[in-house]
Scaffold this active site. Structure first.
Site, PDB file in Angstrom:
ATOM      1  N   SER A  16      -0.626 -10.826   6.046  1.00  6.44           N
ATOM      2  CA  SER A  16      -1.603 -10.327   7.018  1.00  6.44           C
ATOM      3  C   SER A  16      -3.013 -10.268   6.451  1.00  6.44           C
ATOM      4  O   SER A  16      -3.995 -10.408   7.196  1.00  6.44           O
ATOM      5  CB  SER A  16      -1.199  -8.938   7.518  1.00  6.44           C
ATOM      6  OG  SER A  16      -1.102  -8.019   6.444  1.00  6.44           O
ATOM      7  N   ASP A 204      -6.531   1.063   6.499  1.00  7.91           N
ATOM      8  CA  ASP A 204      -5.470   2.032   6.745  1.00  7.91           C
ATOM      9  C   ASP A 204      -4.736   2.404   5.458  1.00  7.91           C
ATOM     10  O   ASP A 204      -3.646   2.966   5.495  1.00  7.91           O
ATOM     11  CB  ASP A 204      -4.472   1.462   7.760  1.00  7.91           C
ATOM     12  CG  ASP A 204      -3.990   0.063   7.367  1.00  7.91           C
ATOM     13  OD1 ASP A 204      -4.260  -0.353   6.219  1.00  7.91           O
ATOM     14  OD2 ASP A 204      -3.361  -0.627   8.197  1.00  7.91           O
ATOM     15  N   HIS A 207      -4.482  -2.576   4.523  1.00  8.39           N
ATOM     16  CA  HIS A 207      -5.277  -3.722   4.986  1.00  8.39           C
ATOM     17  C   HIS A 207      -6.758  -3.504   4.679  1.00  8.39           C
ATOM     18  O   HIS A 207      -7.207  -2.368   4.507  1.00  8.39           O
ATOM     19  CB  HIS A 207      -5.057  -3.940   6.484  1.00  8.39           C
ATOM     20  CG  HIS A 207      -3.629  -4.210   6.834  1.00  8.39           C
ATOM     21  ND1 HIS A 207      -2.761  -3.225   7.270  1.00  8.39           N
ATOM     22  CD2 HIS A 207      -2.906  -5.357   6.789  1.00  8.39           C
ATOM     23  CE1 HIS A 207      -1.567  -3.749   7.483  1.00  8.39           C
ATOM     24  NE2 HIS A 207      -1.626  -5.042   7.202  1.00  8.39           N
TER      25      HIS A 207
END
Length: 265
Positions: A16, A204, A207
């Site tokens: 991600s 968070d 990320h």
């Protein structure tokens, strides 16, 4: 409709952190801007993936020797995994560190080993470590944003373990002779080696924010300049002439607009 193969490429392969990096100040976005008209930047980020899961995908997205004659040439492969592999053992993303190293080695050798069916002799490789994790904030926000059933006091990732996986990647790089961009250390040092001070760089706790991506981008560009200076964007020319060249000799535009190598500067 089909596009002709006119430019070589940089491929960003990761989880991600790579997939989301077309966002504000992201690595893929910044690389695309700097290499526009010189090298295509292809984002092959797969949110949630670990190195176990990417291996069969890689076999499908990377051309074999026979296919490479008709495929886009990849000048640089950036491999950025570890954030999911470093999850706690009970988590479905977890990959034991020894297998993580074996998987990274398999990816590198798939491209670099002459006996590999996907051997690509012109492709340079960069490994990029996972970033540090802000443990407590990730535990709280993971429960709030992603999984209400999770216990915020038992986060599934940690600062310490992310550092173990970063060091494991560095060992692979040393053994395989591949440069490693240690963004774990870079972000940790930038935060003054205080976990709570990682917050400006981590959205968070896991990320990256725009500021976090900036640190990573700068480290990757510095790594390219050090290890593969011929690939630095300042050393390349556009594949097709810039408009000022055409404007200076408009009657010769048919010759001036012919494809040329980005490296023949």
């Amino acid at each position: 409709m089909a596009l002709a193969n006119v430019q070589d490429a940089i491929v960003l392969l990761g989880d991600s952190l790579a997939e989301f990096s077309y966002g504000s100040n992201g690595v893929a976005a910044r690389l695309s801007e700097k290499y526009v008209r010189k090298l295509d930047v292809i984002n092959r980020g797969f949110s949630g993936y670990n190195t176990d899961w990417i291996l069969p995908v890689f076999e499908q997205i990377w051309a074999t020797r026979d296919e490479q004659a008709h495929a886009q040439k990849v000048q640089l492969l950036i491999i950025w995994f570890g954030a999911n592999d470093a999850a706690e053992p009970a988590n479905t993303h977890h990959v034991p560190v020894e297998r993580y190293q074996a998987n990274l080695t398999a990816l590198v050798r798939a491209v670099r080993a002459p006996d590999s069916p996907r051997y690509s002799p012109d492709t340079r490789v960069l490994l990029v470590t996972p970033p540090p994790v802000e443990t407590r904030r990730w535990g709280r926000l993971y429960a709030e944003l992603y999984n209400p059933a999770a216990d915020p006091n038992k986060p599934n990732r940690s600062l310490e373990v992310s550092g173990v996986y970063a060091e494991a990647m560095k060992e692979v790089g040393q053994k395989e002779g591949v440069p490693v961009i240690d963004v774990w250390r870079k972000l940790w040092d930038t935060a003054g080696r205080v976990e709570e001070k990682l917050e400006p760089f981590l959205l968070d706790g896991l990320h990256l924010t725009a500021s976090g991506y900036e640190v990573v981008y700068d480290a990757i560009i510095a790594g390219i300049a050090e290890h593969y200076p011929e690939l630095h964007y300042d050393r390349l020319q556009t594949v097709f002439s810039t408009f000022d060249v055409l404007a200076a000799d408009p009657k010769n535009h048919a010759n001036l607009t012919k494809k040329r190598s980005a490296f023949a500067k």
